[in-house]
Scaffold this active site. Structure first.
Site, PDB file in Angstrom:
ATOM      1  CB  THR A  37      39.868  23.018  39.539  1.00 16.06           C
ATOM      2  OG1 THR A  37      40.196  24.087  40.213  1.00 16.06           O
ATOM      3  CG2 THR A  37      39.467  22.122  39.743  1.00 16.06           C
ATOM      4  CB  THR A 140      26.370  34.156  38.006  1.00 17.22           C
ATOM      5  OG1 THR A 140      27.174  35.230  37.847  1.00 17.22           O
ATOM      6  CG2 THR A 140      26.535  33.305  37.126  1.00 17.22           C
ATOM      7  CG  ASP A 141      25.265  39.332  38.118  1.00 15.71           C
ATOM      8  OD1 ASP A 141      26.151  38.411  38.041  1.00 15.71           O
ATOM      9  OD2 ASP A 141      25.743  40.477  38.177  1.00 15.71           O
ATOM     10  CD  GLU A 142      29.262  36.518  34.284  1.00 16.22           C
ATOM     11  OE1 GLU A 142      29.415  35.812  33.193  1.00 16.22           O
ATOM     12  OE2 GLU A 142      30.343  37.091  34.867  1.00 16.22           O
ATOM     13  CE1 TYR A 165      30.641  30.503  35.891  1.00 14.74           C
ATOM     14  CE2 TYR A 165      29.868  33.008  34.933  1.00 14.74           C
ATOM     15  CZ  TYR A 165      30.086  31.866  36.340  1.00 14.74           C
ATOM     16  OH  TYR A 165      29.555  32.011  37.524  1.00 14.74           O
ATOM     17  CB  SER A 166      26.284  33.191  31.850  1.00 12.42           C
ATOM     18  OG  SER A 166      26.422  33.650  30.234  1.00 12.42           O
ATOM     19  CE  LYS A 169      26.871  29.690  38.817  1.00  2.42           C
ATOM     20  NZ  LYS A 169      27.875  28.541  39.471  1.00  2.42           N
ATOM     21  CG  ASN A 195      31.572  37.789  45.577  1.00  2.00           C
ATOM     22  OD1 ASN A 195      31.058  37.046  45.911  1.00  2.00           O
ATOM     23  ND2 ASN A 195      29.819  38.153  44.799  1.00  2.00           N
ATOM     24  CG  ASP A 287      35.697  43.942  24.248  1.00  3.09           C
ATOM     25  OD1 ASP A 287      35.625  43.556  25.495  1.00  3.09           O
ATOM     26  OD2 ASP A 287      34.653  44.540  24.186  1.00  3.09           O
ATOM     27  NE  ARG A 288      35.419  38.163  29.792  1.00  5.67           N
ATOM     28  CZ  ARG A 288      35.253  38.153  30.668  1.00  5.67           C
ATOM     29  NH1 ARG A 288      33.759  38.644  31.255  1.00  5.67           N
ATOM     30  NH2 ARG A 288      36.668  37.994  31.450  1.00  5.67           N
TER      31      ARG A 288
END
Ligand code: NAD
Ligand code: DAU
Length: 351
Positions: A37, A140-142, A165-166, A169, A195, A287-288
């Site tokens: 991708t 992931t920690d999210e 996204y989280s 996951k 990371n 902000d996001r």
């Protein structure tokens, strides 16, 4: 020789992981399945592309027939599943591909593992017992959501993901867990913090800020810039995944982090001062939506149970990372494709 299927091996962490394993386990054979991708880049793997213990297959983890054939042809014994849509901002713009790749793609891999691995002696799905198999889900920690000023994420916390996204996951993690509980599939789940390091796609905070700073472009800091992330060098993440792959107790979840909390603005200022630029490059932007305020990993389980520890200090890791981007302008220029520029023009227009 043991064959490991690495998915998403042309991405940032996957490519670092493949190089790590070929170096540390020269008796392993790696099959890299990656769709290439926008985030996948074979340049990341140049130094090992002719390694005789390595094969690249361009393809989609959601392609059942392809995944099934790979399991048969290469007699896969281990899966390390990195492939994903990985960027939170993109998941806010367009969630669908996140659900499709991150959730349904995971299920395809689990189904193939269930079909090809004889989990227990009366397993009716397959005839041959393959020893020592494992499916490792790179999470992931999210998935834990956001922290207030105090506390850290431990493995027993509930999953409270906040972004598409989280959420995708976290959904995948729950399916992996269900395949372990229901079918006895031997699994581990790892949940790492943010990371940084070489080969990271420049949509993420650190490479975006380094590259913009080198080019004297604005540095877009979301909101007040006081959001906290817990940073880990990608090579330390790779050694942690290797540790869990070979030593992790079946069915267990391991958090991965190096006790390195930093506010976003601190990181941006570190990059500016290392590159000798001006704070005037900083631009505070909108902000996001749903922006998680703070992440921090409790790494007690992986450090005490499996003996893993990180090797990089943040100062050394950032120094090497900034130098890497300064020395790899060709890699950067090849990546800054039209698609990438279009995405960012859209993101920051009207701010
Ligand atoms: P990345 O975006 O750099 O790479 C993802 C790779 O997956 C790319 O090579 C892409 O081509 C491939 N891919 C995407 N969809 C695919 C599909 N349908 N079939 C096959 N390949 C496909 O991501 P990354 O930052 O290297 O993250 C890797 C994994 O680690 C992800 O699962 C992510 O959730 C997780 N993770 C990342 C971080 C981080 O800080 N980057 C931290 C913790 C966990
Ligand atoms: O915590 C692990 C996660 O870390 C991984 O699961 C994700 O795949 C990975 O993308 C990362 O998610 P974040 O959203 O934390 O990373 P990102 O680099 O996008 O943003 C880090 C912080 O910096 C976040 O608070 C948003 C902020 N930010 C980001 C960008 C790209 C900015 O202020 N400006 C920016 O331009």
């Amino acid at each position: 020789m043991e064959t490991i299927l690495v998915t998403g091996g042309a991405g940032f962490i996957g490519s670092n992981f493949i190089k790590h394993i070929l170096q540390e386990h020269p008796d392993s054979y790696i099959v890299n399945l990656d769709l290439l991708t926008y985030a996948g880049n074979l340049e990341n793997l140049k130094e090992i592309e002719n390694n005789e213990n390595y094969t690249f297959i361009k393809g989609d983890i959601r392609d059942r027939e392809l995944v099934d054939n790979i399991f048969s042809e290469f007699r896969i014994k281990k899966v390390v599943h990195f492939a994903a849509e990985s960027h939170v901002d993109r998941s806010i713009e367009d969630p669908e591909i996140f659900l499709s790749t991150n959730i349904l793609g995971t299920q395809v891999l689990l189904d193939a593992a269930k079909k090809h691995w004889k989990i227990n002696p009366d397993d009716k799905y397959c005839d041959e017992y393959i020893d020592n198999v494992k499916y490792l889900q790179v999470s992931t920690d999210e998935v834990y959501g956001a922290l207030g000023k105090e506390g850290k994420f431990s493995e027993d916390l509930p999953l409270l993901p906040n972004s598409p996204y989280s959420a995708s996951k976290a959904s995948a993690d729950l399916i992996v867990r269900a395949y372990h509980k229901t079918f006895g599939l031997p699994i581990n789940i790892t949940r790492c913090s943010n990371n940084y390091g070489p080969y990271q796609f420049p949509e993420k905070l650190i490479p975006l800020m380094i590259i913009n700073c080198i080019k004297d472009k604005e540095l877009p800091v979301y909101g007040d810039g006081m959001q906290i992330r817990d940073w880990l060098h990608v090579k330390d993440h790779c050694s942690a995944i290797e540790t869990v792959l070979y030593k992790g107790r079946i069915g267990e979840i391991y958090n991965i982090g190096g006790n390195n909390e930093k506010a976003n603005i601190e990181i941006v200022q570190l990059i500016i001062s290392t590159l000798g630029k001006s704070n005037n490059l900083i631009k505070y932007v909108k902000d996001r939506p749903g922006h998680d305020r703070r992440y921090a990993i409790d790494n007690t389980k992986i450090t005490t149970e499996l003996g893993w520890k990180p090797s990089y200090t943040f100062e050394q890791g950032m120094k090497e990372t900034i130098e890497w981007y300064l020395n790899n302008t060709e890699w950067i220029n090849n990546i800054i494709s039209n698609d990438y520029m279009k995405y960012y023009e859209k993101m920051y227009s009207g701010i």
